[in-house]
Design an enzyme around this catalytic site. Sequence first.
Site, PDB file in Angstrom:
ATOM      1  NE  ARG A 165      10.927   4.316  -2.092  1.00  0.00           N
ATOM      2  CZ  ARG A 165      10.280   3.268  -2.599  1.00  0.00           C
ATOM      3  NH1 ARG A 165       8.961   3.171  -2.469  1.00  0.00           N
ATOM      4  NH2 ARG A 165      10.936   2.328  -3.256  1.00  0.00           N
ATOM      5  CG  ASP A 446      11.054  -2.661  -5.294  1.00  0.00           C
ATOM      6  OD1 ASP A 446      10.230  -3.576  -5.072  1.00  0.00           O
ATOM      7  OD2 ASP A 446      10.743  -1.455  -5.251  1.00  0.00           O
TER       8      ASP A 446
END
Length: 532
Positions: A165, A446
């Site tokens: 990613r 996160d």
Amino acid sequence: MSQQITRSSLDFTRQFSQQTASVLTEPAIDFLADLVSHFTPARNQLLAERKKVQAAIDEGHLPDFISETNSIRESSWQIKSIPADLQDRRVEITGPVERKMVINALNANVKVFMADFEDSLAPDWSKVIEGQINLRDAVKGTISYTNESGKIYQLKPDPAVLVCRVRGLHLPEKHVLWQGEPIPGGLFDFALYFFHNYRELLAKGSGPYFYLPKMQSYQEAQWWHRVFCFAEDHVGLPRGTIKATVLIETLPAVFQMDEILYHLRDHIVGLNCGRWDYIFSYIKTLKNHGDRVLPDRQVVTMEQPFLSAYSRLLIKTCHRRGAFAMGGMAAFIPSKDTQRNEWVLNKVRKDKELEASNGHDGTWIAHPGLADTVMAVFDQALGTRRNQLDVLREHDATISAEQLLEPCQGARSEEGMRANIRVAVQYIEAWISGNGCVPIYGLMEDAATAEISRTSIWQWIHHGKTLDDGQPVTKALFHRMLAEEMQVIQQELGDGRFSAGRFHEAATLMEKITTQDELIDFLTLPGYALLA
């Protein structure tokens, strides 16, 4: 700032260590420079377009499906092929690109590891460079790690499939300049991972696979399509060798899923319900709409009508086009306490059973300890199938814009507000200290969850909402709670950890991004200024 080094048309603000030079080789820099010069101007226009779209929403226009792309939505077409090693993605694990984590994730009982340069990595220069080295070693199969007590971590045979990613379109890489401006972080991540690994990946029957985050429009999908074509042509690969999964984690993108699939049809293999960022985007996009203020984040679950509609529409759209529909993140962390662990596994099981029964092809976890539980759920749902592309949801009623935007019921509690403050401050402190993936109160947090925490309070202040006990949510209330919760954090962590950390800087940033009149788009942008 240290002296700049110029290579190709790029200026680097850091001296090259031996480690850096092994990643930023001359051919790799030339490739990166070509990508940057070709695609940065168009990326800047796309970011400007985001601002225009947001300004219209701020003035009262609600997001909707686009009439001029009706022909794409209404005609029959499918994406191109999905590689063999991506046909079964029933459980994917995500995590930052740190060496030990990469090994543990690839060894977990999962099908795919999404190695993350985005929301779970604080992009300190050395960590970004080390991340590229770690992934290169993982692709070669040579990666190993020895901890302080001498324990050696190595790859098992047949590890999970690696997907990288890259950073979102809005994120810069401030240590590399082009024409005096920081280059797009996503191009830096893509260029280096692709350039160093495509040969090795293809030789072992895999390929250069990517996750694309924070996309907001089909024009951004077109941009990535052109980047992929350029990269393939540059090294002589057939069209469609690069494969991508796009996260639908912004409110504008949910209205353009067909168009995103269509414009990336040579390269795309699926869409993913990035649900935490999607909730954040719902708050941020509709920030001026006082009738769409969300309650405590703890009650904003996938059972809420607007999130259920999003999940079901994503599945129906993807499967109609032959693309995968990936489920969202289970952020829970297993507990050493047997009773608590049982509660965690039951919560996760229930969440994943809902996704599997809705027709998702697979789902995300943040911890290897959840892999067996979640794998069992999808094994049962799939039977002998590798995926659920056959679940077409053809008899579903049409999902309307109204359903996707439906206001969400639930409590606004003092405890919910205090929890938001504690989570956001602790996450910001970790992030500016270089750690983007942090266990807090039994959840693997996160950037997305910190974003929900701070934008939620901003929204309550901005619209003059009251808590359930009648207290008006004001800047003064926030300041009082922030001071009190800082003391709670200090008590929980202990004086040593608290004084050694950067909690006062984190609280100052939290205060700024929660109380200023104009909502800051991403906490990672002002946070980046505090990172090495």
